[in-house]
Design an enzyme around this catalytic site. Structure first.
Site, PDB file in Angstrom:
ATOM      1  N   ASN A   1      -5.005  24.882 -76.852  1.00 28.29           N
ATOM      2  CA  ASN A   1      -5.642  26.000 -77.549  1.00 28.29           C
ATOM      3  C   ASN A   1      -4.796  26.501 -78.716  1.00 28.29           C
ATOM      4  OD1 ASN A   1      -8.175  26.692 -76.606  1.00 28.29           O
ATOM      5  ND2 ASN A   1      -7.356  27.661 -74.766  1.00 28.29           N
TER       6      ASN A   1
ATOM      7  N   ASP B   1     -12.926  23.046 -72.182  1.00 34.16           N
ATOM      8  CA  ASP B   1     -13.597  23.203 -70.882  1.00 34.16           C
ATOM      9  C   ASP B   1     -14.583  24.362 -70.845  1.00 34.16           C
ATOM     10  OD1 ASP B   1     -11.694  25.196 -71.070  1.00 34.16           O
ATOM     11  OD2 ASP B   1     -11.425  25.285 -68.908  1.00 34.16           O
TER      12      ASP B   1
ATOM     13  N   TYR C   1     -17.070  34.216 -75.101  1.00 35.11           N
ATOM     14  CA  TYR C   1     -16.104  35.016 -75.873  1.00 35.11           C
ATOM     15  C   TYR C   1     -16.735  35.843 -76.993  1.00 35.11           C
ATOM     16  CZ  TYR C   1     -11.956  32.924 -73.611  1.00 35.11           C
ATOM     17  OH  TYR C   1     -10.980  32.542 -72.731  1.00 35.11           O
TER      18      TYR C   1
ATOM     19  N   ARG D   1      -3.945  39.670 -69.702  1.00 36.89           N
ATOM     20  CA  ARG D   1      -4.228  38.397 -69.025  1.00 36.89           C
ATOM     21  C   ARG D   1      -2.941  37.561 -68.854  1.00 36.89           C
ATOM     22  NH1 ARG D   1      -6.900  36.329 -65.174  1.00 36.89           N
ATOM     23  NH2 ARG D   1      -6.836  34.077 -65.304  1.00 36.89           N
TER      24      ARG D   1
HETATM   25  C1  G6P Z   1     -11.153  29.069 -70.335  1.00 35.15           C
HETATM   26  C2  G6P Z   1     -11.113  28.576 -71.741  1.00 35.15           C
HETATM   27  C3  G6P Z   1      -9.781  27.965 -72.039  1.00 35.15           C
HETATM   28  C4  G6P Z   1      -8.695  28.964 -71.740  1.00 35.15           C
HETATM   29  C5  G6P Z   1      -8.795  29.470 -70.339  1.00 35.15           C
HETATM   30  C6  G6P Z   1      -7.819  30.614 -70.132  1.00 35.15           C
HETATM   31  O1  G6P Z   1     -11.097  28.012 -69.440  1.00 35.15           O
HETATM   32  O2  G6P Z   1     -12.103  27.633 -72.003  1.00 35.15           O
HETATM   33  O3  G6P Z   1      -9.745  27.588 -73.381  1.00 35.15           O
HETATM   34  O4  G6P Z   1      -7.436  28.388 -71.942  1.00 35.15           O
HETATM   35  O5  G6P Z   1     -10.062  29.922 -70.090  1.00 35.15           O
HETATM   36  O6  G6P Z   1      -7.779  30.947 -68.807  1.00 35.15           O
HETATM   37  P1  G6P Z   1      -6.640  31.862 -68.246  1.00 35.15           P
HETATM   38  O7  G6P Z   1      -6.858  31.833 -66.790  1.00 35.15           O
HETATM   39  O8  G6P Z   1      -5.325  31.244 -68.680  1.00 35.15           O
HETATM   40  O9  G6P Z   1      -6.839  33.211 -68.856  1.00 35.15           O
END
Ligand code: G6P
Length: 440
Positions: A145, A168, A264, A284
Site C-alpha cells: 500500500n 484485497d 473507504y 488503527r
Molecule cells: C484492507 C485493505 C488493505 C489494508 C488493510 C488494512 O484489507 O484492502 O489495503 O492494508 O485493510 O487493515 P488493517 O487491519 O491493517 O487496518
C-alpha cells in the site's frame, strides 16, 4: 514447481500467506520459498516459525530467509511484495498528524496516504530493481500500500517492469456480496467494477447464469451496508472499526444508489463523521500493534519455543488465495478474470489514459488484458478526476522533489480543503518523514 520470494518477510501477514500457499500446493506447486526483508530481527522470528511450519507440512520445499538482495531474488519466478516502509510506527504518524488538525488520518486516504505513498515508492522500486537484476524473467505481484500511488510511481519510474498491482479490498467486499446473494463463493459472480484503488464502484454483478444480482445486494446494503452480522456470518476484519466501516457503506450507497461502493468513500465523502469517530490518541496503527502484531509475534515465539506448529492457532489467509489465482493465471495462462490496477488507456472514458485504474482484466501468460468500461456517471468521474490528480501530483512531487506539487496534492485531497491547513500538515509530515522522503 515454482520459486517464490516474499518481500516483507517480517510482515504480520506472512505466516497466514505461507499457510495459504501450503493449502494451495495442488493448484500451485512450489519448490522454493525465500523470505526477504531489510529488518533482520523482525523477519527472524516470523521466518523461524515459518521454517518449522514448512518442515512439518511440506519438507520438500526449500526455505531460506535473508536480508541480502542477491540471495533474496536469485532463481525466482514470482516475487510477492507486501512491504510497509516505516512500519507501524510511521503508520501511526500518518494517522495522528492529520487527525491532530481535525483531518482524516488513515493509512491510504488523505494526507496520511500521500505520506505513506512517498515512502513506499522508494521501497517498491528498490525491490523491482533487485528482481530485474537477479531474476529478469520473474513477475512481481505487488500488494504493498497505498496501491494507487505505488502503481503510479512504478508506471512513471519503471514503466517496462513486470509488476502487477492487486488489492484485497474488492475481494473482501465481493466475498461479502456473495454471502448476501446466497452464493458459495465470490467466484460464482462476474462483476463489472471501475475506479482507482480503494476508490471504486461495482455497476454490474451477475451469477453464473447471467442473472442480475445487483437488486438483492443493493437492498441489503441500503439497510446494513456490507455488515454481515445479521446473516450471522463474518468473513474477516470483524473488529469494531472495520464493522463500522462496513456498516457505513450504506450512507455512501444512499448518496448514489446506481452503483455499489468500496468502503473507504466514508473517508472522502463523510470526512467529518470519520474524524469524529476516530480516537486521535489511539488509532488503527495502535490497534494493529497491540492486536494483530502482538498476536502473530507471540504465536511465532510459541512455535519456535515448542519447536512445532502442530497446534498453532495461526489462521490461513484464505482471502489471500487471490494471489495464487494471479500467479496461476500468469504461469498456466488460465485467462481468469480479475480486478487489477492497470494503465487506463481508454478503458474508462473521460479519464486520463495514463491513469492507473482498477478494472477487470483477463490475465494470461502475457499479463493482463484490461476490459473496456466505457462511459461512467458524472459523480464517479468527478471524484476519480480529483483523486487521480492528487495521486499524480504526489508522484510528480516525488520525482521532481517539488514541495509545491506536494502541497497541491494535499490541498486537492477531498479529505482536506483549506490550503493553509494543508501546508501546516505537510510541514509536519515532512519532518516526520525526514529519513524516508526525497528532499523537497
Ligand atoms: C484492507 C485493505 C488493505 C489494508 C488493510 C488494512 O484489507 O484492502 O489495503 O492494508 O485493510 O487493515 P488493517 O487491519 O491493517 O487496518
Amino acid at each position: 514447481a515454482f520459486s517464490i520470494s516474499i518481500a516483507g518477510g517480517g510482515s504480520t501477514y506472512t505466516p497466514e500467506i505461507i499457510l495459504m500457499l501450503l493449502e494451495n500446493l495442488d493448484r500451485f506447486p512450489i519448490r522454493k520459498i525465500i523470505f526477504y526483508d531489510n529488518d533482520y530481527e523482525r523477519q527472524k522470528l516470523v521466518a523461524d516459525a515459518c521454517e518449522i511450519i514448512l518442515r512439518e507440512r511440506a519438507p520438500e520445499i526449500e526455505f531460506l530467509s535473508t536480508t541480502n538482495p542477491k540471495d533474496g531474488f536469485t532463481d525466482i519466478d514470482f516475487v510477492m511484495a507486501h512491504i510497509r516502509v516505516g512500519k507501524y510506527e510511521m503508520r501511526e504518524k500518518d494517522e495522528k498528524i492529520p487527525l491532530e488538525h481535525g483531518i482524516v488520518g488513515q493509512e491510504t486516504c488523505g494526507p496520511g496516504g500521500i505520506a505513506y505513498g512517498l515512502r513506499s515508492i522508494t521501497g517498491v522500486v528498490e525491490l523491482i530493481d533487485y528482481m530485474e537484476e537477479y531474476s529478469p524473467n520473474a513477475w512481481m505481484l505487488n500488494y504493498s500500500n497505498p496501491a494507487s500511488i505505488v502503481a503510479e510511481g512504478v508506471r512513471v519510474l519503471r514503466p517496462d517492469s513486470k509488476v502487477l498491482n492487486i488489492c484485497d479490498m474488492p475481494i473482501d467486499i465481493e466475498e461479502r456480496m456473495a454471502v448476501i446473494a446466497g452464493l458459495e463463493s465470490r467466484k460464482d459472480m462476474t462483476v463489472r467494477y471501475y475506479g482507482l484503488n480503494h476508490f471504486g464502484w461495482w455497476d454490474d454483478i451477475r451469477d453464473k447464469d447471467g442473472n442480475d444480482l445487483m437488486p438483492v445486494i443493493k437492498k441489503y446494503v441500503l439497510e446494513n451496508g456490507y455488515n454481515l452480522e445479521l446473516l450471522n456470518k463474518e468473513v474477516r476484519l470483524n473488529d469494531p472499526d472495520w464493522l463500522d466501516t462496513y456498516r457505513f457503506a450504506k450512507e455512501v450507497y444512499r448518496l448514489d444508489t446506481e452503483t455499489l461502493p468500496t468502503t473507504y468513500f466514508k473517508y472522502y465523502l463523510f470526512s467529518d463523521y470519520a474524524v469524529k469517530h476516530t480516537d486521535k490518541n489511539y488509532t488503527r496503527a495502535n490497534q494493529v500493534m497491540d492486536g494483530r502484531e502482538k498476536r502473530v509475534f507471540d504465536e511465532c515465539s510459541t512455535i519456535v519455543e515448542k519447536n512445532t506448529a502442530k497446534e498453532t492457532n495461526l489462521e490461513i489467509g484464505v482471502h489471500a488465495s487471490y494471489i495464487v489465482d494471479l500467479a496461476r493465471a500468469l504461469a498456466f495462462n488460465t485467462h481468469e478474470r480479475m480486478l487489477l490496477i492497470v494503465e487506463n488507456k481508454g478503458a474508462i472514458c473521460g479519464v486520463d489514459p495514463t491513469a492507473m485504474v482498477e478494472i477487470p482484466c483477463i490475465v494470461g501468460a502475457n499479463g493482463p488484458e484490461p476490459l473496456s468500461i466505457g462511459e461512467i456517471p458524472t459523480f464517479q468521474r468527478g471524484l476519480i478526476q480529483q483523486q487521480l490528480a492528487v495521486e499524480k501530483l504526489a508522484v510528480e512531487a516525488y520525482v521532481e522533489e517539488s514541495y509545491q506539487k506536494l502541497w497541491q496534492a494535499l490541498t486537492l485531497s477531498r479529505t482536506m480543503g483549506d490550503a493553509d491547513l494543508a501546508k501546516v500538515i505537510l510541514d509536519e509530515l515532512i519532518e516526520a518523514n525526514i529519513d524516508y522522503w526525497p528532499n523537497l
